[in-house]
Design a protein around this motif. Structure first.
Motif, mmCIF file in Angstrom:
data_model
loop_
_atom_site.group_PDB
_atom_site.id
_atom_site.type_symbol
_atom_site.label_atom_id
_atom_site.label_comp_id
_atom_site.label_asym_id
_atom_site.label_seq_id
_atom_site.Cartn_x
_atom_site.Cartn_y
_atom_site.Cartn_z
ATOM 1 N N LEU A 245 38.433 64.144 63.904
ATOM 2 C CA LEU A 245 37.280 62.532 64.831
ATOM 3 C C LEU A 245 38.251 62.346 66.232
ATOM 4 O O LEU A 245 37.124 61.724 66.692
ATOM 5 C CB LEU A 245 37.703 61.879 63.527
ATOM 6 C CG LEU A 245 36.893 61.349 62.192
ATOM 7 C CD1 LEU A 245 37.066 60.621 61.731
ATOM 8 C CD2 LEU A 245 35.163 61.111 62.364
ATOM 9 N N ILE B 23 36.519 55.196 67.895
ATOM 10 C CA ILE B 23 36.796 55.733 67.107
ATOM 11 C C ILE B 23 38.533 55.655 66.906
ATOM 12 O O ILE B 23 39.440 55.412 68.091
ATOM 13 C CB ILE B 23 36.924 57.127 67.105
ATOM 14 C CG1 ILE B 23 35.502 57.223 66.393
ATOM 15 C CG2 ILE B 23 38.065 57.978 66.051
ATOM 16 C CD1 ILE B 23 35.089 58.563 66.815
ATOM 17 N N VAL C 46 36.281 53.989 61.976
ATOM 18 C CA VAL C 46 34.550 54.916 63.118
ATOM 19 C C VAL C 46 34.265 53.944 62.637
ATOM 20 O O VAL C 46 33.064 53.416 61.959
ATOM 21 C CB VAL C 46 34.085 56.223 62.531
ATOM 22 C CG1 VAL C 46 33.256 56.327 63.429
ATOM 23 C CG2 VAL C 46 35.537 57.041 62.457
#
Length: 612
Positions: free
Chosen positions: A339, A351, A362
């Protein structure tokens, strides 16, 4: 001064009007493309997700060489969730191709990108595609599209330009025509129109360097790559440049590599002149809106604002009893690394790791925007779980709570319009427009983003599957108060076993099932939906008691209705606050956050959900 050997054009289309096929055929029509077998092997074939969903997720650039003119084609996303891309990439274009279906005409989401193109002052050409389709009405579609442009505030000059530059095409069959029945069988009329009629970039090739970064690419080897159009001057490999951020801060940097777009790929080059689109390597932590300019004679350009995200979800490592059976990557560390890598590539998402380190938040522009990332990760072998999407509220200048509001459009048969209005009313929506045709009724609503979640299924149910439903982000509006949530309770498995047909046969009388015989289930997993409110814990592995007496009906098979299956987006919209979606490379399962029934009851008592 105009760069007569360059044309920059954006393609505007609703999600499935044949955009990819049209660009395929434009590429194949050029001699250089036919001669270059290596390029031909990489014919514009969007990634699997785009093919499946029929949408463009990210804006991409290609270039076509035709009659000594370089045509930069900028593909724009067709879905409002990816609007952050649209607003920026149109800055690279001088004109746009409005692609509409010869039978359907302009669709509600065509408005979204077209509005931005008109506001940007682009010269708009129209391509009426699929004229070979049954039910095609090309002339009527041209009029409908011009009416839409008028509604969106197009100037007289823009309307006149569009009326004079209309092409009728069949991308699948590889032809474009100036009249629907003129018999032409190739794409040259479209390419000729772009080269001859589209305005060339109005730039200053002899002025100081001015380039603005509108798209970010990322490479594991060189880091971020800034992509944008050069408004004046020429950029060279090795140049010392001044980088001006959106907030006005400045820093010196050096161009380490320079690329220009060449058919479907990029070619490294020594210099790129004004009017063209370049990809620059070497600017550390470059971001959207950065201006690359001459240190001795800096040029100021208008900053680019990215629309804020409206929804967020929490990604967590999977705690399912079945974890690791279908995916290769299950650890929290790998999930975080993936991520954080996405944060480098995808500037339209926000994020951040949660303060307690239990997950990663997110934030994006909508359910589809978020689910595309999840779909990508599950295909890479990740297993993880996500909570219910949460709307991001804001406070206005008076300290009042505001929330994102969507414009929703429904087209349905007239007899169902009353039920559709009732569904929207229960979800906090207000009708803004109603247009009744001979068979179809066109309804427009303003509705909070919270109310959109799970709405599509309800609309399809009340219209017997005959409605077409679209929605786009409109604005932040006043907080609409509490909005109704899922009315029906869930059936929850009490054990970790495979589902048995005999047990499911009795359960389907109590509601709708989500699992089939033989499916792996675990304690706390949602296996169906009740027809009444309130959750119910069920035994999905119960078998028939076997006695020592035979029965004439013993061998009659259990008649099961096929289970209801959920896409990733549908599952995210369906779950409640105390539930999670488990995402694996092969499955999308829904479960309770607390798997054990006794623990769930204790939690409910502690949090005042039930009386002690």
């Amino acid at each position: 001064m105009r760069q007569e050997n360059i044309r920059n054009i954006a393609i505007i289309a609703h999600v499935d009007h044949g955009k990819t096929t049209l660009v395929d055929q434009m590429l194949k029509a050029t001699d250089a493309f036919r001669e270059n077998q290596q390029v031909q092997d990489r014919v514009l074939d969007s990634n699997d997700q785009e093919r499946e969903r029929g949408i463009t997720i990210l804006a991409k650039n290609i270039s076509i060489e035709y009659k000594g003119v370089k045509i930069n084609v900028i593909d724009t996303p067709g879905h409002a969730d990816f609007g952050g891309e649209v607003e920026r990439v149109l800055r690279m274009a001088d004109g746009a191709l409005l692609l509409v279906d010869a039978a359907e005409g302009p669709m509600p989401q065509t408005r979204f990108v077209l509005r931005h193109a008109i506001d940007a002052g682009l010269a708009i050409m129209m391509v009426v595609n699929k004229i070979d389709r049954e039910g095609a009405r090309p002339e009527a579609v041209v009029n409908d599209s011009l009416d839409l442009m008028m509604d969106l505030g197009a100037t007289d000059e823009q309307l006149e330009f569009t009326m004079e530059h209309v092409v009728f095409a069949s991308a699948v069959n590889g032809f474009a025509r100036l009249a629907p029945d003129d018999g032409n069988q190739d794409m040259y009329p479209l390419l000729d129109m772009i080269v001859d009629a589209l305005p060339a970039p109005d730039v200053d090739p002899d002025g100081p360097l001015a380039m603005q970064c509108v798209t970010i690419d990322h490479s594991e080897y060189v880091g971020r790559i800034g992509i944008g159009r050069i408004y004046s001057g020429t950029i060279h490999d090795g140049d010392k440049i001044l980088v001006v951020k959106n907030d006005g801060s400045r820093a010196m940097s050096q161009v380490k590599q320079l690329f220009t777009f060449d058919y479907l790929g990029r070619t490294e080059t020594r210099e790129v002149a004004a009017g063209d689109i370049a990809a620059v390597v070497g600017v550390d932590s470059t971001d959207i809106g950065d201006v690359y300019t001459d240190p001795d004679n800096p040029v100021e350009l208008e900053p680019i604002e990215i629309d804020p995200p409206t929804l967020s979800v929490i990604f967590e490592p999977s705690t399912s009893p079945l974890v690791g059976r279908e995916g290769d990557i299950v650890g929290g560390r790998q999930l975080k690394e993936r991520l954080m890598q996405e944060r480098e590539n995808n500037v339209t998402m926000r994020i951040e790791e949660l303060p307690d380190k239990t997950g990663i938040e997110v934030s994006g522009r909508g359910i589809l925007h978020l689910s595309v990332l999840m779909e990508t990760m599950r295909r890479e072998g990740f297993e993880f779980q996500v909570g219910r999407p949460r709307v991001l509220f804001k406070k206005d200048e008076n300290g009042q709570m505001t929330e994102p509001v969507e414009q929703a459009v429904v087209e349905c048969p007239g007899e169902y319009s009353g039920k559709v209005i009732e569904v929207f009313g229960n979800a906090g929506g207000t009708m803004t427009s109603m247009d009744s045709g001979t068979t179809q009724t066109h309804l427009e609503f303003k509705i909070p983003t919270r109310g959109i979640m799970g709405l599509k299924n309800r609309i399809l149910n009340v219209t017997h599957g005959e409605a077409v439903f679209y929605h786009t982000f409109l604005e932040y509006g006043p907080y609409a108060g509490e909005i109704g949530v899922r009315q029906n309770g869930a059936m929850i498995s009490m054990s970790t076993e495979k589902a048995v047909a005999y047990a499911l046969g009795t359960l389907q009388e109590r509601g709708q099932l989500f699992v089939a015989p033989g499916d792996e289930c675990y304690e706390g997993m949602l296996v169906g939906e009740r027809s009444k409110p309130g959750d119910m814990v069920v035994n999905i592995a119960r078998t028939k008691s076997l006695g020592n007496q035979r029965s004439s009906t013993a061998d009659i098979a259990v008649q099961l209705t096929p289970p209801r299956t959920f896409t990733l987006e549908e599952a995210l919209e369906y779950i409640m606050d105390d539930e999670l979606v488990e995402v694996t490379p092969k499955s999308v399962r829904m479960r309770k956050r607390i798997l054990n029934e006794t623990e769930r009851r204790k939690w409910a008592v502690r949090n005042g959900k039930v009386k002690k």
